[in-house]
Design a protein around this motif. Structure first.
Motif, PDB file in Angstrom:
ATOM      1  N   ASN A 195       0.834  -1.216   0.000  1.00  0.00           N
ATOM      2  CA  ASN A 195       0.000   0.000   0.000  1.00  0.00           C
ATOM      3  C   ASN A 195       0.860   1.255   0.000  1.00  0.00           C
ATOM      4  OD1 ASN A 195      -2.383  -1.465   0.003  1.00  0.00           O
ATOM      5  ND2 ASN A 195      -2.526  -1.522   2.240  1.00  0.00           N
ATOM      6  N   ARG A 198       3.111   1.493  -3.316  1.00  0.00           N
ATOM      7  CA  ARG A 198       2.292   1.891  -4.474  1.00  0.00           C
ATOM      8  C   ARG A 198       1.915   3.376  -4.395  1.00  0.00           C
ATOM      9  NH1 ARG A 198      -1.482  -3.535  -4.540  1.00  0.00           N
ATOM     10  NH2 ARG A 198      -0.421  -4.613  -6.270  1.00  0.00           N
ATOM     11  N   LYS A 199       1.626   3.842  -3.198  1.00  0.00           N
ATOM     12  CA  LYS A 199       1.277   5.251  -3.044  1.00  0.00           C
ATOM     13  C   LYS A 199       2.471   6.142  -3.413  1.00  0.00           C
ATOM     14  CE  LYS A 199      -0.566   8.625   0.256  1.00  0.00           C
ATOM     15  NZ  LYS A 199      -1.031   8.837   1.660  1.00  0.00           N
ATOM     16  N   GLY A 201       4.880   5.349  -5.450  1.00  0.00           N
ATOM     17  CA  GLY A 201       5.041   5.271  -6.895  1.00  0.00           C
ATOM     18  C   GLY A 201       4.051   6.139  -7.641  1.00  0.00           C
ATOM     19  N   GLN A 202       2.800   6.164  -7.157  1.00  0.00           N
ATOM     20  CA  GLN A 202       1.777   6.979  -7.813  1.00  0.00           C
ATOM     21  C   GLN A 202       2.100   8.464  -7.695  1.00  0.00           C
ATOM     22  OE1 GLN A 202      -0.690   5.940  -9.710  1.00  0.00           O
ATOM     23  NE2 GLN A 202      -1.269   8.053 -10.129  1.00  0.00           N
ATOM     24  N   MET A 203       2.553   8.883  -6.507  1.00  0.00           N
ATOM     25  CA  MET A 203       2.924  10.294  -6.313  1.00  0.00           C
ATOM     26  C   MET A 203       4.115  10.668  -7.198  1.00  0.00           C
ATOM     27  SD  MET A 203       2.516  10.791  -2.182  1.00  0.00           S
ATOM     28  CE  MET A 203       2.962  12.535  -2.253  1.00  0.00           C
ATOM     29  N   LEU A 205       4.909   9.274 -10.003  1.00  0.00           N
ATOM     30  CA  LEU A 205       4.433   9.300 -11.382  1.00  0.00           C
ATOM     31  C   LEU A 205       3.734  10.614 -11.687  1.00  0.00           C
ATOM     32  CD1 LEU A 205       4.274   7.501 -13.918  1.00  0.00           C
ATOM     33  CD2 LEU A 205       2.063   6.700 -13.107  1.00  0.00           C
ATOM     34  N   GLU A 206       2.897  11.089 -10.741  1.00  0.00           N
ATOM     35  CA  GLU A 206       2.170  12.339 -10.931  1.00  0.00           C
ATOM     36  C   GLU A 206       3.117  13.537 -10.983  1.00  0.00           C
ATOM     37  OE1 GLU A 206      -1.884  10.832  -8.602  1.00  0.00           O
ATOM     38  OE2 GLU A 206      -0.581  12.340  -7.696  1.00  0.00           O
ATOM     39  N   LEU A 213      10.319   7.183  -8.714  1.00  0.00           N
ATOM     40  CA  LEU A 213       9.498   6.167  -9.373  1.00  0.00           C
ATOM     41  C   LEU A 213      10.298   4.883  -9.548  1.00  0.00           C
ATOM     42  CD1 LEU A 213       6.798   5.495 -10.703  1.00  0.00           C
ATOM     43  CD2 LEU A 213       7.705   6.409 -12.845  1.00  0.00           C
ATOM     44  N   TYR A 217       9.423   1.210  -7.867  1.00  0.00           N
ATOM     45  CA  TYR A 217       9.285  -0.018  -8.654  1.00  0.00           C
ATOM     46  C   TYR A 217      10.216  -1.108  -8.140  1.00  0.00           C
ATOM     47  CZ  TYR A 217       6.367   2.281 -12.187  1.00  0.00           C
ATOM     48  OH  TYR A 217       5.348   2.909 -12.831  1.00  0.00           O
ATOM     49  N   TYR A 236       7.859  -5.472 -12.211  1.00  0.00           N
ATOM     50  CA  TYR A 236       8.311  -4.212 -11.608  1.00  0.00           C
ATOM     51  C   TYR A 236       9.827  -4.096 -11.613  1.00  0.00           C
ATOM     52  CZ  TYR A 236       3.625  -2.930 -10.212  1.00  0.00           C
ATOM     53  OH  TYR A 236       2.311  -2.557 -10.233  1.00  0.00           O
TER      54      TYR A 236
END
Length: 478
Positions: A195, A198-199, A201-203, A205-206, A213, A217, A236
């Motif tokens: 969790n 992934r959070k 990684g998402q931040m 990416l944004e 990033l 991964y 990944y």
């Protein structure tokens, strides 16, 4: 810069040196950054500008820190700390404490690291500097993670995260969230780790932060591997590797471009300087034509001076070319190291692939022994297909390509001892060169360890290795 030096404005010159040093620092060209930091350092010392000197010392220390020269970086941070104490500068004191603590941590001196981070935390609390406090909390979390005190690490990472959320510092949050994911992974709480990672990684990416990033991964790959979800782990791992390669290539190109630009600027400055000196020399010769003796003396002096200048310029050019050569050499060595890591990763994937097929084959053979005859024929067919696929590992071709890139003369040296080696023999020699154990080699070939011993014996015969000489030792010397 020439104009600044011409009007003898030393502080402006030092500021210009700092600007150049910061450019090299941001491009990770730390040796070049250090050169310009030292030039600024010299001017600030001469001018007794203690505030700027302390700031420059910390910057120099950070350049050495990221070059992994921790003893030198520590001495710079300690000198900066002494100056900030003389100046009664609390922010400088706090920052220096934190940097000293980080250096002790990298050197594995955790009690000293903890001591200086606590001192830094005390100073930032006095100033109510939330950004500084958040950074120290993160540093403390890192120390506790290093010494495997995961509860304390999680506590300080969480404190740092909450402060950065309050400060709306998204970039600082990414690394901390990733660190929290690491803590959960190391304590076996894989779902919680997923969790957080992934959070992060998402931040990343944004925000298009490729470094964070890539880190996220890689951590996701480790987590899925521990959960035995190997497809996801491989997915990944490849994503992280591709981003790393992209970052590495981009950084290398930037550094080479920066060095080339600096080289061209220095060449132009040298040419301008030569032209101006030659112009002044000609004017002087014209005005001194009446005094022939003096003219001859000055002409001789001018020729000697210009010859010395030419030699000096040639030496500088050679030094610059040498620096460029070293930078290119470092880039090639880094790329070779990366290829070596790719080769190891390729081999590990191949082992895991064949291990998976072996386990599946065993399970299917057990099922084939069942009394349900209507399934037996189909199960036997599946076992036959798996037996066929085990020997045709799709990773061999990629493995061979990577191996030859790293050990490009190895097979040529090997063929001097025998021209009768088969493709299977060459694969066996390559795996021995990589120091793989017998179990992993047998898994890669899809054979038993007894069959592997026979293959090694036949290889010794083909290579005509004398009795008593170790096969592995012989191959490592090629």
């Amino acid at each position: 810069m020439n104009k600044v030096l011409a009007r003898n404005d030393s502080i402006s010159a030092a500021t210009y040196y700092l600007y150049l040093a910061d450019i090299f620092y941001r491009q990770a060209a730390y040796p070049q950054a250090v050169d310009y930091y030292y030039k600024a350092d010299h001017i600030f010392r001469k001018s007794n500008d203690l505030a700027n000197l302390a700031n420059t010392l910390n910057k120099t220390g950070e350049a050495f820190y990221y070059s992994k020269q921790y003893a030198i970086s520590l001495s710079k941070f300690q000198e900066a700390l002494a100056l900030y104490k003389r100046l009664s500068n609390p922010k400088g004191i706090a920052k220096s404490y934190g940097l000293i603590g980080q250096t002790h941590e990298k050197s594995g001196k955790y009690p000293q690291a903890m001591k200086y981070q606590q001192l830094a935390l005390r100073e930032f609390h006095k100033m109510k500097d939330k950004t500084g406090i958040a950074k120290i909390y993160e540093n403390l979390g890192s120390i506790y993670e290093d010494v495997s005190k995961m509860d304390s690490a999680l506590k300080y990472y969480t404190l740092a995260l909450n402060l950065n959320k309050a400060n709306a510092s998204d970039l600082a949050q990414i690394e901390i969230i990733n660190n929290i994911g690491d803590v959960y992974r190391k304590t076996g709480k894989y779902e919680e780790a997923l969790n957080y990672t992934r959070k992060a990684g998402q931040m990343a990416l944004e925000m298009n932060d490729q470094y964070q990033l890539s880190s996220a991964y890689r951590d996701l790959s480790k987590n899925f591997d521990l959960m035995k979800r190997y497809d996801s782990a491989y997915h990944y791992s490849e994503l992280g590797r591709n981003i790393f390669l992209s970052i590495f290539t981009e950084d290398t190109n930037k550094q080479l471009t920066l060095l080339q630009t600096l080289f061209e600027i220095q060449q132009k400055d040298s040419a301008i300087t030569d032209f101006e000196k030659e112009k002044k020399a000609n004017q002087f010769i014209i005005s001194a034509t009446v005094l022939i003796v003096i003219l001859l003396a000055l002409l001789a002096a001018s020729i000697i001076s210009r010859q010395r200048l030419k030699i000096k310029n040639e030496q500088q050019l050679n030094e610059q070319n040498h620096a460029l050569f070293l930078a290119q050499k470092d880039a090639i060595e880094a790329e070779l190291e990366l290829k070596s890591k790719e080769l190891t990763s390729n081999t590990l994937h191949a082992i895991q692939y064949n291990q998976f097929l072996e386990e599946l084959r065993t399970e299917l053979e057990d099922m084939a022994k069942d009394d349900k005859r209507d399934h037996k024929k189909k199960l036997q067919q599946l076992v036959t297909k798996i037996n066929q696929s085990t020997g045709r590992d799709k990773h061999w071709k990629e493995f061979s390509s990577l191996f030859e890139q790293i050990h490009h003369t190895f097979f040529d040296n090997l063929k001097k001892y025998s021209e009768d080696l088969t493709a299977s023999d060459l694969r066996l020699v390559a795996l021995i060169k990589m120091n793989l154990n017998s179990k992993d080699m047998a898994t890669l070939f899809g054979i038993s360890q007894d069959s592997l011993r026979v293959a090694r014996y036949r290889l010794r015969k083909k290579l005509d290795i004398p009795q008593g000489e170790n096969l592995s030792t012989f191959i490592q010397t090629l």
